[in-house]
Design a protein around this motif. Sequence first.
Motif, PDB file in Angstrom:
ATOM      1  N   MET A   1       0.848  -1.197   0.000  1.00 23.50           N
ATOM      2  CA  MET A   1       0.000   0.000   0.000  1.00 23.50           C
ATOM      3  C   MET A   1       0.883   1.245   0.000  1.00 23.50           C
ATOM      4  SD  MET A   1      -3.209  -1.035   0.059  1.00 23.50           S
ATOM      5  CE  MET A   1      -4.056   0.422   0.642  1.00 23.50           C
ATOM      6  N   HIS A   2       0.482   2.249  -0.780  1.00 26.31           N
ATOM      7  CA  HIS A   2       1.261   3.476  -0.853  1.00 26.31           C
ATOM      8  C   HIS A   2       1.152   4.244   0.460  1.00 26.31           C
ATOM      9  CE1 HIS A   2       2.076   2.987  -5.109  1.00 26.31           C
ATOM     10  NE2 HIS A   2       0.797   2.695  -5.318  1.00 26.31           N
ATOM     11  N   GLY A   3       2.303   4.875   0.872  1.00 25.69           N
ATOM     12  CA  GLY A   3       2.306   5.682   2.084  1.00 25.69           C
ATOM     13  C   GLY A   3       2.453   4.887   3.371  1.00 25.69           C
ATOM     14  N   ARG A   4       2.544   3.585   3.305  1.00 23.36           N
ATOM     15  CA  ARG A   4       2.688   2.775   4.521  1.00 23.36           C
ATOM     16  C   ARG A   4       4.153   2.377   4.689  1.00 23.36           C
ATOM     17  NH1 ARG A   4      -1.395  -2.061   5.654  1.00 23.36           N
ATOM     18  NH2 ARG A   4      -2.742  -0.199   5.820  1.00 23.36           N
ATOM     19  N   LEU A   5       4.663   2.616   5.883  1.00 25.21           N
ATOM     20  CA  LEU A   5       6.060   2.322   6.180  1.00 25.21           C
ATOM     21  C   LEU A   5       6.287   0.814   6.187  1.00 25.21           C
ATOM     22  CD1 LEU A   5       8.855   3.427   6.998  1.00 25.21           C
ATOM     23  CD2 LEU A   5       8.123   3.213   9.392  1.00 25.21           C
ATOM     24  N   LYS A   6       7.315   0.390   5.465  1.00 27.98           N
ATOM     25  CA  LYS A   6       7.645  -1.027   5.414  1.00 27.98           C
ATOM     26  C   LYS A   6       8.479  -1.399   6.641  1.00 27.98           C
ATOM     27  CE  LYS A   6       9.683  -4.586   2.475  1.00 27.98           C
ATOM     28  NZ  LYS A   6      10.386  -4.866   1.196  1.00 27.98           N
ATOM     29  N   VAL A   7       7.978  -2.314   7.437  1.00 27.34           N
ATOM     30  CA  VAL A   7       8.643  -2.728   8.677  1.00 27.34           C
ATOM     31  C   VAL A   7       9.376  -4.035   8.437  1.00 27.34           C
ATOM     32  CG1 VAL A   7       8.332  -3.354  11.096  1.00 27.34           C
ATOM     33  CG2 VAL A   7       6.857  -1.601  10.047  1.00 27.34           C
ATOM     34  N   LYS A   8      10.641  -4.063   8.852  1.00 28.95           N
ATOM     35  CA  LYS A   8      11.435  -5.274   8.691  1.00 28.95           C
ATOM     36  C   LYS A   8      10.993  -6.339   9.684  1.00 28.95           C
ATOM     37  CE  LYS A   8      15.571  -2.837   7.114  1.00 28.95           C
ATOM     38  NZ  LYS A   8      17.017  -2.593   7.372  1.00 28.95           N
ATOM     39  N   THR A   9      11.042  -7.549   9.221  1.00 25.57           N
ATOM     40  CA  THR A   9      10.681  -8.660  10.103  1.00 25.57           C
ATOM     41  C   THR A   9      11.824  -8.937  11.081  1.00 25.57           C
ATOM     42  OG1 THR A   9      11.599 -10.322   8.610  1.00 25.57           O
ATOM     43  CG2 THR A   9       9.300  -9.665   8.265  1.00 25.57           C
ATOM     44  N   ASP A  10      11.495  -9.703  12.121  1.00 25.61           N
ATOM     45  CA  ASP A  10      12.517 -10.053  13.114  1.00 25.61           C
ATOM     46  C   ASP A  10      13.649 -10.850  12.477  1.00 25.61           C
ATOM     47  OD1 ASP A  10      11.037  -8.803  15.016  1.00 25.61           O
ATOM     48  OD2 ASP A  10      10.073 -10.639  15.779  1.00 25.61           O
ATOM     49  N   ALA A  11      13.329 -11.684  11.529  1.00 26.09           N
ATOM     50  CA  ALA A  11      14.354 -12.485  10.855  1.00 26.09           C
ATOM     51  C   ALA A  11      15.307 -11.588  10.068  1.00 26.09           C
ATOM     52  CB  ALA A  11      13.700 -13.507   9.934  1.00 26.09           C
ATOM     53  N   GLN A  12      14.750 -10.552   9.429  1.00 28.55           N
ATOM     54  CA  GLN A  12      15.589  -9.627   8.674  1.00 28.55           C
ATOM     55  C   GLN A  12      16.501  -8.821   9.600  1.00 28.55           C
ATOM     56  OE1 GLN A  12      12.400  -7.556   6.600  1.00 28.55           O
ATOM     57  NE2 GLN A  12      12.971  -8.521   4.639  1.00 28.55           N
ATOM     58  N   LYS A  13      15.929  -8.381  10.708  1.00 28.16           N
ATOM     59  CA  LYS A  13      16.735  -7.637  11.680  1.00 28.16           C
ATOM     60  C   LYS A  13      17.870  -8.493  12.230  1.00 28.16           C
ATOM     61  CE  LYS A  13      13.004  -4.593  13.253  1.00 28.16           C
ATOM     62  NZ  LYS A  13      12.164  -4.199  14.416  1.00 28.16           N
ATOM     63  N   GLU A  14      17.569  -9.744  12.517  1.00 24.09           N
ATOM     64  CA  GLU A  14      18.581 -10.651  13.049  1.00 24.09           C
ATOM     65  C   GLU A  14      19.668 -10.907  12.021  1.00 24.09           C
ATOM     66  OE1 GLU A  14      20.429 -13.151  15.858  1.00 24.09           O
ATOM     67  OE2 GLU A  14      18.868 -11.605  16.016  1.00 24.09           O
ATOM     68  N   ALA A  15      19.276 -11.043  10.761  1.00 22.39           N
ATOM     69  CA  ALA A  15      20.257 -11.275   9.698  1.00 22.39           C
ATOM     70  C   ALA A  15      21.176 -10.066   9.527  1.00 22.39           C
ATOM     71  CB  ALA A  15      19.542 -11.590   8.392  1.00 22.39           C
ATOM     72  N   GLU A  16      20.597  -8.858   9.590  1.00 21.46           N
ATOM     73  CA  GLU A  16      21.408  -7.646   9.469  1.00 21.46           C
ATOM     74  C   GLU A  16      22.360  -7.500  10.655  1.00 21.46           C
ATOM     75  OE1 GLU A  16      18.820  -4.369   9.015  1.00 21.46           O
ATOM     76  OE2 GLU A  16      18.221  -4.867   6.949  1.00 21.46           O
ATOM     77  N   ARG A  17      21.852  -7.840  11.849  1.00 18.91           N
ATOM     78  CA  ARG A  17      22.698  -7.734  13.051  1.00 18.91           C
ATOM     79  C   ARG A  17      23.888  -8.687  12.958  1.00 18.91           C
ATOM     80  NH1 ARG A  17      23.631 -10.313  17.548  1.00 18.91           N
ATOM     81  NH2 ARG A  17      22.138 -11.950  17.013  1.00 18.91           N
ATOM     82  N   LYS A  18      23.632  -9.923  12.509  1.00 24.30           N
ATOM     83  CA  LYS A  18      24.712 -10.897  12.370  1.00 24.30           C
ATOM     84  C   LYS A  18      25.716 -10.466  11.313  1.00 24.30           C
ATOM     85  CE  LYS A  18      22.255 -15.020  13.989  1.00 24.30           C
ATOM     86  NZ  LYS A  18      21.806 -16.395  13.633  1.00 24.30           N
ATOM     87  N   LYS A  19      25.217  -9.831  10.231  1.00 22.24           N
ATOM     88  CA  LYS A  19      26.108  -9.364   9.180  1.00 22.24           C
ATOM     89  C   LYS A  19      27.030  -8.264   9.694  1.00 22.24           C
ATOM     90  CE  LYS A  19      26.120  -7.448   4.489  1.00 22.24           C
ATOM     91  NZ  LYS A  19      25.284  -6.969   3.371  1.00 22.24           N
ATOM     92  N   GLU A  20      26.459  -7.326  10.472  1.00 15.76           N
ATOM     93  CA  GLU A  20      27.267  -6.249  11.049  1.00 15.76           C
ATOM     94  C   GLU A  20      28.308  -6.794  12.020  1.00 15.76           C
ATOM     95  OE1 GLU A  20      24.617  -3.518  12.842  1.00 15.76           O
ATOM     96  OE2 GLU A  20      23.762  -2.794  10.942  1.00 15.76           O
ATOM     97  N   GLU A  21      27.893  -7.749  12.848  1.00 16.37           N
ATOM     98  CA  GLU A  21      28.831  -8.339  13.791  1.00 16.37           C
ATOM     99  C   GLU A  21      29.956  -9.069  13.066  1.00 16.37           C
ATOM    100  OE1 GLU A  21      26.628 -10.812  16.432  1.00 16.37           O
ATOM    101  OE2 GLU A  21      25.865  -9.132  17.631  1.00 16.37           O
ATOM    102  N   HIS A  22      29.607  -9.751  11.986  1.00 16.58           N
ATOM    103  CA  HIS A  22      30.619 -10.474  11.218  1.00 16.58           C
ATOM    104  C   HIS A  22      31.629  -9.507  10.599  1.00 16.58           C
ATOM    105  CE1 HIS A  22      32.418 -13.613   8.780  1.00 16.58           C
ATOM    106  NE2 HIS A  22      32.248 -12.858   7.700  1.00 16.58           N
ATOM    107  N   GLU A  23      31.144  -8.382  10.058  1.00 24.04           N
ATOM    108  CA  GLU A  23      32.043  -7.403   9.465  1.00 24.04           C
ATOM    109  C   GLU A  23      32.983  -6.820  10.521  1.00 24.04           C
ATOM    110  OE1 GLU A  23      29.493  -4.564   7.674  1.00 24.04           O
ATOM    111  OE2 GLU A  23      28.994  -5.820   5.929  1.00 24.04           O
ATOM    112  N   LYS A  24      32.439  -6.533  11.720  1.00 25.23           N
ATOM    113  CA  LYS A  24      33.283  -6.023  12.807  1.00 25.23           C
ATOM    114  C   LYS A  24      34.319  -7.051  13.222  1.00 25.23           C
ATOM    115  CE  LYS A  24      30.292  -2.609  15.043  1.00 25.23           C
ATOM    116  NZ  LYS A  24      29.631  -2.224  16.319  1.00 25.23           N
ATOM    117  N   LEU A  25      33.869  -8.304  13.270  1.00 25.72           N
ATOM    118  CA  LEU A  25      34.774  -9.366  13.687  1.00 25.72           C
ATOM    119  C   LEU A  25      35.927  -9.530  12.699  1.00 25.72           C
ATOM    120  CD1 LEU A  25      35.483 -11.710  15.582  1.00 25.72           C
ATOM    121  CD2 LEU A  25      33.972 -13.173  14.220  1.00 25.72           C
TER     122      LEU A  25
END
Length: 685
Positions: A1-25
């Motif tokens: 729907m137009h004008g509705r903010l797209k919210v990331k799922t918990d799985a997507q957030k977890e995947a992004e968090r792991k990716k950031e941690e991996h890059e830092k590591l």
Amino acid sequence: MHGRLKVKTDAQKEAERKKEEHEKLVKYQAARNRIFELRNTQHEDILNITTQLLIFNCECNTFWNIRKEFILNKLKDFEESLKTEPKVNECSESNTEDNTDVQNGDFADALSDTQTEECSEISESTESKVTGSCGAKENQESDGNNDVKTEKLDDWREKFFVRELNFTVQCLKKNPKAYAVWLYREFIMSIDSNADWNRELFLCDEFLRADERNFHCWDYRRVVLKHLPERSKDLELKFTTNKIEDNFSNFSSWHYRTKLLCQNHRVIDCSMLSEETVREEIDLVFNALFTDPTDQSAWFYYKWLHGNHFNHNQSLISVMVLRRFSSISLLLSRHVSKSQIESTKVYLCSSPVRCTFKPVNPYTSSCYSDKCISQELSDHWIVSIISSSIPPFGKIEIGIEFPEEFALSGEDYLNLVLEESDKLHSVLNVGPILNIHQAELQKAFPDVEKYDSEMLLDLSKEEPNNKYVLLQLLSLHRSKFCDTNFLETELKCREILMKLTSIDPLRKQHYEDTLSDIILESKLVQSSKMPEFREEKLKCGEMVNGDCKEVLKLKQHSVELSGLGLTQIRRISPMFMLSEVNLSSNQIECIDSLAGFMNLKVLIIDDNKVSDLSPLYLCYSLNTLSAKNNSISVLDSFEKLVDCHLIASIDVSNNHVVQVEGFSDKIGELFPRLELLNGAPACSI
């Protein structure tokens, strides 16, 4: 729907968090590997990279140590460069930001450029100080060249130390309880000849204001005060009082107070404090206890104030000489090593004799250095005369000369006399035994102790089910074992322990063991008051060439300890002269405390849970051993008793060991004088 903010799922957030941690590591590991490569090179990037790594992980001691190595070498190089003749150099202007100001969010960028990044401000400061201002010629001579060099060095060191101290503050703000950071700050202060220790005291105040129980900061505060001798100890004592009043649960403040009191009054422990000081401390601690009687911090301080403190003087508790075995049993109040006890000299009719020394229930000292040698320590030693023997008849004098390092309380030389008919000579120093639990406060200040007891009883009325109150009441009753009716005292202790078991069932076994100790103490006191216990009271000079002590020459006798519900026999070793002991119908599992009972002839331990008889290996006089209905299952227990040559009767009925193949034959081989085995003649089995 137009004008509705797209919210990331918990799985997507977890995947992004792991990716950031991996890059830092990955970047962290790259920087770590790079710093190990540069460790011994004095490369300028060392300071830069360790700064980034420590901001990310300030608890890594290795990175701090690498930084220390770099700094020490850098200081040395800079000082040497000032001693050489200046050369003509030019330098270009550069504006490099202070690496200590790098924030956590810049960590990834900082790591990615570690190999191409320019020298840090510290490095540039070093270079500029050596080479002079940009565009200036450094081969210019001046009359005050040495003064200029010294000024340059001091100026550079001052800026350098300030920068390092600011960096540690930045790390401490992230983690105020990091050992490595506090130790590194102490290192920087120790190499700074112009260190401002008053500033460090202010720093401690700030961190303790944020968290008054930060014991890392308390430890550092003690280090700071060593460099501020002009700081009044009364101010520090007042500081702890304020912290305690702010939070009675501040264990660090209570602990620091114990150190300050001893330092202020120049004493070893609280037993040497003045009566006025002790009274003030009792009022302070009871103020905390009445406010929150369930808090352990104040109770720890209370126990320190009242408890038995380490006796710094060695005392001789018991001596026993057995004529038949040419052996002497020595019981001391403190553990000593074999090398120490071997310095003891023994004289037979004024002639020195050679001896061997065997420890009873020894333990091996821990050793954490290559230069340290682990040693066996024990407070009970069996001394066997090997170069001669004690004649079986006639009057004999035996002298024992203790080494000076024992620091015996006036007992440097002990003279014992065996009369013509004596087979055994025992001397017991009664004081250290019967006053096992007597509090230092009770012995030093009776009036203060009375006041303290009244306060404790008042607290027990308000908190009848408080575990800590009951434990301290138990300690109070045990300290008066010798001064009151010991049977009545034992009854009170039983009642308290029953109550403790009901309100604290998780420690039921501990309370049962404590009850066993109390019963044994009661029996010990009871036996010491019986006429048959003592043959005669010796005069001081007959035993010791030194201070007078209450000493008894003892008869052989037996003790009845059956059916008392004992779970352990922790310490009846002062009764080494016992010839008969009955411990049947109890719940005893270990008999280590019977080791060294050289005069023990009859031992009955039926109906217990004993599984090992090997502690009896020094009971040379043992004649009758009854251990029916126990848990003995292997023959090893008997093999270690081969030196007990006098054993004539063994009864181990209803033990698994009797079912071992060849049991009877093996027992017959080990004990050639055996007459009875499990109630039957040994020769008929």
